[in-house]
Design a protein around this motif. Structure first.
Motif, PDB file in Angstrom:
ATOM      1  N   UNK A 161       0.798  -1.230   0.000  1.00  9.13           N
ATOM      2  CA  UNK A 161       0.000   0.000   0.000  1.00  9.13           C
ATOM      3  C   UNK A 161       0.833   1.285   0.000  1.00  9.13           C
ATOM      4  N   UNK A 162       0.316   2.278  -0.709  1.00  8.97           N
ATOM      5  CA  UNK A 162       0.966   3.579  -0.842  1.00  8.97           C
ATOM      6  C   UNK A 162       0.594   4.438   0.368  1.00  8.97           C
ATOM      7  N   UNK A 163       1.597   5.119   0.926  1.00  4.35           N
ATOM      8  CA  UNK A 163       1.379   5.900   2.144  1.00  4.35           C
ATOM      9  C   UNK A 163       1.375   7.407   1.914  1.00  4.35           C
ATOM     10  N   UNK A 164       1.992   7.887   0.836  1.00  3.65           N
ATOM     11  CA  UNK A 164       2.110   9.335   0.648  1.00  3.65           C
ATOM     12  C   UNK A 164       2.281   9.687  -0.827  1.00  3.65           C
ATOM     13  N   UNK A 165       1.694  10.795  -1.237  1.00  2.38           N
ATOM     14  CA  UNK A 165       1.849  11.352  -2.581  1.00  2.38           C
ATOM     15  C   UNK A 165       2.165  12.841  -2.432  1.00  2.38           C
ATOM     16  N   UNK A 166       3.134  13.336  -3.207  1.00  3.80           N
ATOM     17  CA  UNK A 166       3.479  14.761  -3.181  1.00  3.80           C
ATOM     18  C   UNK A 166       3.879  15.228  -4.578  1.00  3.80           C
ATOM     19  N   UNK A 167       3.443  16.433  -4.952  1.00  5.73           N
ATOM     20  CA  UNK A 167       3.874  17.077  -6.196  1.00  5.73           C
ATOM     21  C   UNK A 167       5.071  17.966  -5.917  1.00  5.73           C
ATOM     22  N   UNK A 168       5.941  18.112  -6.926  1.00  2.00           N
ATOM     23  CA  UNK A 168       6.959  19.152  -6.859  1.00  2.00           C
ATOM     24  C   UNK A 168       6.241  20.492  -7.001  1.00  2.00           C
ATOM     25  N   UNK A 169       6.876  21.569  -6.569  1.00  7.96           N
ATOM     26  CA  UNK A 169       6.188  22.859  -6.570  1.00  7.96           C
ATOM     27  C   UNK A 169       5.871  23.387  -7.963  1.00  7.96           C
ATOM     28  N   UNK A 170       6.535  22.869  -8.997  1.00  9.22           N
ATOM     29  CA  UNK A 170       6.222  23.296 -10.362  1.00  9.22           C
ATOM     30  C   UNK A 170       5.246  22.340 -11.050  1.00  9.22           C
ATOM     31  N   UNK A 171       4.855  21.257 -10.384  1.00  3.18           N
ATOM     32  CA  UNK A 171       3.883  20.313 -10.930  1.00  3.18           C
ATOM     33  C   UNK A 171       4.412  19.400 -12.015  1.00  3.18           C
ATOM     34  N   UNK A 172       5.704  19.449 -12.308  1.00  4.50           N
ATOM     35  CA  UNK A 172       6.260  18.621 -13.389  1.00  4.50           C
ATOM     36  C   UNK A 172       6.397  17.156 -12.989  1.00  4.50           C
ATOM     37  N   UNK A 173       6.526  16.879 -11.713  1.00  7.02           N
ATOM     38  CA  UNK A 173       6.702  15.522 -11.196  1.00  7.02           C
ATOM     39  C   UNK A 173       5.850  15.338  -9.947  1.00  7.02           C
ATOM     40  N   UNK A 174       5.542  14.079  -9.632  1.00  7.49           N
ATOM     41  CA  UNK A 174       5.011  13.775  -8.314  1.00  7.49           C
ATOM     42  C   UNK A 174       5.733  12.546  -7.788  1.00  7.49           C
ATOM     43  N   UNK A 175       5.742  12.417  -6.472  1.00 11.44           N
ATOM     44  CA  UNK A 175       6.440  11.316  -5.816  1.00 11.44           C
ATOM     45  C   UNK A 175       5.429  10.486  -5.044  1.00 11.44           C
ATOM     46  N   UNK A 176       5.679   9.180  -4.996  1.00 14.91           N
ATOM     47  CA  UNK A 176       4.837   8.273  -4.217  1.00 14.91           C
ATOM     48  C   UNK A 176       5.741   7.446  -3.318  1.00 14.91           C
ATOM     49  N   UNK A 177       5.238   7.142  -2.127  1.00 13.12           N
ATOM     50  CA  UNK A 177       5.987   6.279  -1.214  1.00 13.12           C
ATOM     51  C   UNK A 177       5.024   5.263  -0.632  1.00 13.12           C
ATOM     52  N   UNK A 178       5.607   4.168  -0.121  1.00 10.57           N
ATOM     53  CA  UNK A 178       4.715   3.144   0.386  1.00 10.57           C
ATOM     54  C   UNK A 178       5.323   2.268   1.453  1.00 10.57           C
ATOM     55  N   UNK A 179       4.513   1.281   1.839  1.00 13.44           N
ATOM     56  CA  UNK A 179       4.927   0.313   2.837  1.00 13.44           C
ATOM     57  C   UNK A 179       5.970  -0.659   2.285  1.00 13.44           C
ATOM     58  N   UNK A 180       6.264  -0.570   0.987  1.00 11.92           N
ATOM     59  CA  UNK A 180       7.318  -1.383   0.372  1.00 11.92           C
ATOM     60  C   UNK A 180       8.693  -0.735   0.512  1.00 11.92           C
ATOM     61  N   UNK A 181       8.795   0.344   1.302  1.00  6.60           N
ATOM     62  CA  UNK A 181      10.045   1.064   1.595  1.00  6.60           C
ATOM     63  C   UNK A 181      10.553   1.885   0.411  1.00  6.60           C
ATOM     64  N   UNK A 182       9.782   2.002  -0.656  1.00  8.23           N
ATOM     65  CA  UNK A 182      10.230   2.683  -1.871  1.00  8.23           C
ATOM     66  C   UNK A 182       9.665   4.089  -1.980  1.00  8.23           C
ATOM     67  N   UNK A 183      10.432   4.957  -2.661  1.00 10.89           N
ATOM     68  CA  UNK A 183       9.956   6.261  -3.105  1.00 10.89           C
ATOM     69  C   UNK A 183      10.120   6.273  -4.616  1.00 10.89           C
ATOM     70  N   UNK A 184       9.009   6.497  -5.330  1.00  8.20           N
ATOM     71  CA  UNK A 184       9.029   6.528  -6.787  1.00  8.20           C
ATOM     72  C   UNK A 184       8.781   7.953  -7.261  1.00  8.20           C
ATOM     73  N   UNK A 185       9.528   8.366  -8.278  1.00  9.02           N
ATOM     74  CA  UNK A 185       9.391   9.702  -8.856  1.00  9.02           C
ATOM     75  C   UNK A 185       8.770   9.541 -10.234  1.00  9.02           C
ATOM     76  N   UNK A 186       7.659  10.216 -10.455  1.00  7.72           N
ATOM     77  CA  UNK A 186       6.906  10.118 -11.709  1.00  7.72           C
ATOM     78  C   UNK A 186       6.937  11.451 -12.444  1.00  7.72           C
ATOM     79  N   UNK A 187       7.222  11.414 -13.737  1.00  6.11           N
ATOM     80  CA  UNK A 187       7.198  12.617 -14.568  1.00  6.11           C
ATOM     81  C   UNK A 187       5.811  12.732 -15.188  1.00  6.11           C
ATOM     82  N   UNK A 188       5.100  13.806 -14.891  1.00  4.16           N
ATOM     83  CA  UNK A 188       3.715  13.952 -15.357  1.00  4.16           C
ATOM     84  C   UNK A 188       3.594  13.871 -16.872  1.00  4.16           C
ATOM     85  N   UNK A 189       4.488  14.534 -17.603  1.00  3.95           N
ATOM     86  CA  UNK A 189       4.372  14.530 -19.066  1.00  3.95           C
ATOM     87  C   UNK A 189       4.526  13.117 -19.622  1.00  3.95           C
ATOM     88  N   UNK A 190       5.382  12.322 -19.040  1.00  2.00           N
ATOM     89  CA  UNK A 190       5.578  10.946 -19.495  1.00  2.00           C
ATOM     90  C   UNK A 190       4.351  10.088 -19.185  1.00  2.00           C
TER      91      UNK A 190
END
Length: 196
Positions: free
Chosen positions: A108-137
């Motif tokens: 399960x995912x525990x947190x979502x956050x956007x960068x202040x310019x909205x170009x990326x968002x980050x997700x973190x979870x109970x799997x100990x990972x932080x993933x960085x997502x590029x919105x345009x992609x």
């Protein structure tokens, strides 16, 4: 009324208050929003004018397929990302259209956050990972896969620096060049200089 810096708290009380708005300097309760209960990390600002909250008992425009664990809105108020268990759902807020579903976390995912310019968002979870997502992609991959919302997009970065579930993420100023701080149940905070 003069501008005042405020912060929001969530939770259920005996008075059925879901969200409380407090003055930072004064510590005074400025406003209460009643009706149901709001889980932690399930309230965010939509642009500069609206508060968006996840509630199971309220009819809403964006219908989620399960219980919402966290959500975030892009700084311009155009997109809303919502986590339900291990999946991330991306909506265009004004139209209510579901644009993509991302599935790369193993727990399960525990947190979502956007960068202040909205170009990326980050997700973190109970799997100990932080993933960085590029919105345009993410949006270009989802628009090319007609008839399905399951985007085959991969995160542009995966951080696996924590030994236990990640509990929160903070994105500093500067978009991709800003600092990112993560906290975890392993009792550490990790600081990344920039999203490269």
């Amino acid at each position: 009324m003069a501008d005042e810096e405020v912060f929001l708290t969530t939770g259920a009380s005996e008075d059925n208050v879901c969200i409380s708005l407090w003055g930072v300097n004064s510590g005074i309760l400025l406003k209460s929003y009643k009706g149901g209960s709001c889980p932690s990390r399930s309230v965010c600002l939509l642009g500069k004018d609206f508060i968006l909250a996840s509630q199971e008992s309220v009819h809403s425009k964006l219908v989620c397929p399960g219980r919402v664990s966290c959500m975030a809105c892009s700084p311009d108020g155009v997109y809303c990302v919502v986590a339900c268990t291990e999946k991330i759902y991306i909506w265009q807020f004004a139209s209510g259209n579901l644009l993509a579903v991302l599935s790369r976390h193993f727990q399960p995912i525990s947190c979502l956050r956007f960068t202040d310019d909205g170009s990326h968002f980050l997700s973190s979870g109970e799997d100990n990972l932080v993933l960085v997502w590029k919105m345009s992609r993410v949006l270009s991959v989802s628009s090319s896969s007609v008839g399905t919302f399951e985007a085959n997009s991969s995160p542009c970065h995966t951080w696996s620096d924590h030994a236990l579930p990640v509990t929160d993420i903070h994105c500093g100023c500067g978009g991709m060049r800003g600092h990112v701080v993560t906290s975890s149940l392993d009792q550490t905070c990790k600081v990344c200089n920039a999203i490269q």
